[in-house]
Design a protein around this motif. Structure first.
Motif, PDB file in Angstrom:
ATOM      1  N   PRO A   1       0.834  -1.212   0.000  1.00 42.23           N
ATOM      2  CA  PRO A   1       0.000   0.000   0.000  1.00 42.23           C
ATOM      3  C   PRO A   1       0.865   1.257   0.000  1.00 42.23           C
ATOM      4  CG  PRO A   1      -0.014  -1.040   2.164  1.00 42.23           C
ATOM      5  CD  PRO A   1       0.685  -1.992   1.243  1.00 42.23           C
ATOM      6  N   ALA A   2       0.271   2.356  -0.433  1.00 47.00           N
ATOM      7  CA  ALA A   2       0.988   3.633  -0.425  1.00 47.00           C
ATOM      8  C   ALA A   2       1.343   4.006   1.016  1.00 47.00           C
ATOM      9  CB  ALA A   2       0.117   4.718  -1.051  1.00 47.00           C
ATOM     10  N   LEU A   3       2.504   4.640   1.180  1.00 46.08           N
ATOM     11  CA  LEU A   3       2.945   5.038   2.519  1.00 46.08           C
ATOM     12  C   LEU A   3       2.018   6.091   3.108  1.00 46.08           C
ATOM     13  CD1 LEU A   3       6.842   5.429   2.358  1.00 46.08           C
ATOM     14  CD2 LEU A   3       5.526   3.484   3.192  1.00 46.08           C
ATOM     15  N   LYS A   4       1.686   5.901   4.373  1.00 46.51           N
ATOM     16  CA  LYS A   4       0.976   6.938   5.123  1.00 46.51           C
ATOM     17  C   LYS A   4       2.017   7.800   5.842  1.00 46.51           C
ATOM     18  CE  LYS A   4      -2.844   3.779   6.293  1.00 46.51           C
ATOM     19  NZ  LYS A   4      -2.191   2.492   6.073  1.00 46.51           N
TER      20      LYS A   4
ATOM     21  N   LEU B   1       9.607   3.363   4.297  1.00 47.13           N
ATOM     22  CA  LEU B   1       9.823   2.234   3.403  1.00 47.13           C
ATOM     23  C   LEU B   1      11.274   1.787   3.520  1.00 47.13           C
ATOM     24  CD1 LEU B   1       8.576   0.450   1.103  1.00 47.13           C
ATOM     25  CD2 LEU B   1       9.584   2.094  -0.502  1.00 47.13           C
ATOM     26  N   ILE B   2      11.473   0.488   3.720  1.00 41.02           N
ATOM     27  CA  ILE B   2      12.832  -0.050   3.836  1.00 41.02           C
ATOM     28  C   ILE B   2      13.084  -1.102   2.764  1.00 41.02           C
ATOM     29  CG2 ILE B   2      13.103   0.414   6.306  1.00 41.02           C
ATOM     30  CD1 ILE B   2      12.391  -2.545   6.838  1.00 41.02           C
ATOM     31  N   LYS B   3      14.334  -1.191   2.351  1.00 39.86           N
ATOM     32  CA  LYS B   3      14.796  -2.234   1.439  1.00 39.86           C
ATOM     33  C   LYS B   3      15.538  -3.264   2.291  1.00 39.86           C
ATOM     34  CE  LYS B   3      17.848  -2.958  -2.576  1.00 39.86           C
ATOM     35  NZ  LYS B   3      18.788  -2.283  -3.519  1.00 39.86           N
TER      36      LYS B   3
ATOM     37  N   VAL C   1      11.320   8.150   3.402  1.00 38.94           N
ATOM     38  CA  VAL C   1      10.921   8.632   4.721  1.00 38.94           C
ATOM     39  C   VAL C   1       9.788   9.629   4.544  1.00 38.94           C
ATOM     40  CG1 VAL C   1      11.689   9.734   6.861  1.00 38.94           C
ATOM     41  CG2 VAL C   1      13.311   8.379   5.516  1.00 38.94           C
ATOM     42  N   THR C   2       8.674   9.416   5.230  1.00 37.93           N
ATOM     43  CA  THR C   2       7.583  10.388   5.164  1.00 37.93           C
ATOM     44  C   THR C   2       7.878  11.568   6.091  1.00 37.93           C
ATOM     45  OG1 THR C   2       6.356   9.064   6.784  1.00 37.93           O
ATOM     46  CG2 THR C   2       5.824   8.727   4.462  1.00 37.93           C
ATOM     47  N   GLU C   3       7.105  12.603   5.954  1.00 41.20           N
ATOM     48  CA  GLU C   3       7.403  13.895   6.566  1.00 41.20           C
ATOM     49  C   GLU C   3       7.674  13.812   8.062  1.00 41.20           C
ATOM     50  OE1 GLU C   3       8.425  17.743   6.381  1.00 41.20           O
ATOM     51  OE2 GLU C   3       7.810  16.542   4.647  1.00 41.20           O
ATOM     52  N   LYS C   4       6.897  13.025   8.782  1.00 41.69           N
ATOM     53  CA  LYS C   4       6.993  12.991  10.245  1.00 41.69           C
ATOM     54  C   LYS C   4       8.391  12.645  10.743  1.00 41.69           C
ATOM     55  CE  LYS C   4       4.958  10.818  14.345  1.00 41.69           C
ATOM     56  NZ  LYS C   4       3.881   9.927  14.865  1.00 41.69           N
ATOM     57  N   TRP C   5       9.109  11.778  10.016  1.00 38.26           N
ATOM     58  CA  TRP C   5      10.382  11.275  10.531  1.00 38.26           C
ATOM     59  C   TRP C   5      11.595  11.776   9.747  1.00 38.26           C
ATOM     60  CZ3 TRP C   5       9.748   9.608  15.135  1.00 38.26           C
ATOM     61  CH2 TRP C   5       8.546   8.987  15.508  1.00 38.26           C
ATOM     62  N   LYS C   6      11.413  12.801   8.911  1.00 43.16           N
ATOM     63  CA  LYS C   6      12.528  13.269   8.085  1.00 43.16           C
ATOM     64  C   LYS C   6      13.669  13.860   8.899  1.00 43.16           C
ATOM     65  CE  LYS C   6      10.409  13.808   3.580  1.00 43.16           C
ATOM     66  NZ  LYS C   6      10.001  14.721   2.483  1.00 43.16           N
ATOM     67  N   GLY C   7      13.405  14.299  10.102  1.00 43.28           N
ATOM     68  CA  GLY C   7      14.483  14.824  10.925  1.00 43.28           C
ATOM     69  C   GLY C   7      15.296  13.756  11.632  1.00 43.28           C
TER      70      GLY C   7
ATOM     71  N   ILE D   1       8.042   2.978  14.880  1.00 37.61           N
ATOM     72  CA  ILE D   1       9.038   4.052  14.965  1.00 37.61           C
ATOM     73  C   ILE D   1       8.787   4.907  16.204  1.00 37.61           C
ATOM     74  CG2 ILE D   1      10.156   5.911  13.680  1.00 37.61           C
ATOM     75  CD1 ILE D   1       8.688   4.703  11.160  1.00 37.61           C
ATOM     76  N   GLU D   2       7.514   5.204  16.456  1.00 31.64           N
ATOM     77  CA  GLU D   2       7.137   6.048  17.590  1.00 31.64           C
ATOM     78  C   GLU D   2       7.630   5.466  18.909  1.00 31.64           C
ATOM     79  OE1 GLU D   2       5.940   9.345  19.062  1.00 31.64           O
ATOM     80  OE2 GLU D   2       4.890   9.028  17.164  1.00 31.64           O
ATOM     81  N   ASN D   3       7.627   4.150  19.014  1.00 30.94           N
ATOM     82  CA  ASN D   3       8.049   3.485  20.252  1.00 30.94           C
ATOM     83  C   ASN D   3       9.538   3.146  20.282  1.00 30.94           C
ATOM     84  OD1 ASN D   3       5.617   2.720  22.180  1.00 30.94           O
ATOM     85  ND2 ASN D   3       4.858   2.637  20.070  1.00 30.94           N
TER      86      ASN D   3
END
Length: 412
Positions: A22-25, A30-32, A77-83, A127-129
């Protein structure tokens, strides 16, 4: 994004399939996946299917991706975790998502993430945890071995003793005597490494195994003469006789005994060689839910014998293993005896108990039959690539290494 993955549909029903993720939320990554180490627990999962405690009941309709000992690189990487995460980061993760309050586990429970895949989606809550862990490493295979090595460390932390005031404390006894029974398999080799180079040092380490080839390999990897210089008496033995083992302790018995085979006779041998305040750690997970063995409860009362068992590991255990590896105190490569490609994953998993040797490492972006490292030299007579791999391995005491992995990924 299409991924190719091995999915579980039911008991002994594994299928290699390509399908659309599915498309990333926002909040997902996304990992390889590059490498996945085949775990005996995955074989048990495949054997049991939906009956396994970590597998959903509806797995036949909603298959799950197997594999939980993986290392990957971040590709989106989606926006939330780009930092916090960047494309190209090497990552691994603890598979048991204990924060969810149940048995949900990567490699057993989910349809979009698992180790035997080319690409997977890491959910936001993972990731959050703090369960997606970045690695500083020159190779991927060590990341695939962090989880099994951390399970061994969890076993060490699960050993129990009492101090002079009868206050319990965990871990092996400092300066004590350790026995690792049936200990020359892949997990046993890590147990030896941790006993010799971990944070708590024993004075004596006795390792038993009935397989002379495995004993010989363990002796080659861990030199008893060198360990004697470091102040630890390291002994390898193929005995199953309690009296012979007790002789290595001058008759006082062992402070910590680890059982690495789910065999009643091995458990009972471990019980027989415990010393005062000794702890037996049953590490080997049996398939039989009614597995049992005799245990001397007279000695539990009068000699303060303890018994413990652990399954899996924690995020903290994995962080400890990452530190030990980065400090070059332990080398998880001791576990690996075979490598293979995605095409070898199903057969390797379903027949794992029948395949001799240690850990089987699957590289998910190549096709290669499961191949023993010991066979590289012979295979090199017909294929020069294996001749080069053989040289790279022999230059590293016969162990898989970063240079060999790099060559494999570039040439196969």
């Amino acid at each position: 994004m299409k991924t190719k993955a091995v999915r579980l549909y039911g008991a002994m029903d594994l299928r290699l399939e390509e399908f659309e993720l599915p498309a990333l939320k926002n909040g997902e990554i996304l990992i390889k996946v590059i490498s996945d180490s085949v775990c005996m627990s995955t074989y048990k999962t495949a054997k049991q299917g939906a009956k396994h405690i970590r597998v959903p009941d509806n797995v036949a309709e909603n298959p799950v991706i197997i594999g939980h000992e993986f290392c990957a690189e971040v590709v989106e990487v989606t926006e939330k975790w780009k930092g916090q995460f960047q494309v190209g980061d090497k990552v691994a993760m603890p598979p048991v998502l204990s924060y969810l309050g149940g048995m949900q586990t990567v490699g057993y429970t989910f349809g979009e993430i698992g180790g035997v895949s080319t690409y997977s989606i890491v959910y936001d809550h993972i990731i959050e945890n703090g369960y997606l862990m970045k690695l500083e490493s020159d190779c991927f295979f060590k990341g695939s071995l962090i989880e099994p090595a951390s399970c061994v460390l969890r076993g060490y932390k699960g050993s129990l003793h009492l101090d002079a005031d009868s206050v319990p404390y965990a871990n092996i006894k400092p300066g004590g005597k350790v026995a690792i029974l049936a200990g020359c398999g892949p997990m046993g080799l890590v147990a030896i490494d941790l006993a010799l180079h971990g944070t708590v040092k024993p004075s004596v380490v006795v390792v038993t195994d009935l397989d002379e080839n495995r004993l010989a390999r363990a002796r080659q990897i861990f030199n008893p003469a060198q360990m004697q210089k470091d102040g630890i008496q390291l002994i390898f033995s193929n005995t199953t006789d309690a009296a012979e083992l007790l002789a290595f302790t001058d008759g006082t018995g062992f402070d910590d005994v680890f059982v690495y085979a789910p065999v009643p006779a091995v458990v009972e041998l471990g019980d027989a060689i415990l010393g005062f305040d000794g702890c037996l750690n049953f590490f080997a997970g049996p398939l039989d839910q009614n597995f049992s063995a005799k245990f001397n409860f007279y000695d539990v009362h009068y000699k303060q014998h303890h018994i413990s068992g652990t399954s899996g590991s924690t995020k903290g255990d994995m962080q400890d293993i990452v530190r030990l590896i980065s400090e070059k105190k332990i080398d998880p490569a001791v576990m690996i005896t075979h490598i293979g490609g995605m095409d070898a994953a199903i057969d390797t998993t379903l027949h794992l108990p029948e395949i001799p040797g240690g850990k089987k490492l699957i590289y998910t972006h190549i096709d290669l039959p499961l191949t023993a490292i010991d066979d590289f030299e012979q295979l090199g007579k017909a294929d020069s690539r294996f001749k080069i791999l053989s040289t790279l391995v022999n230059e590293n005491n016969g162990l898989w290494n970063a240079a060999a992995e790099k060559y494999l990924l570039e040439n196969f």
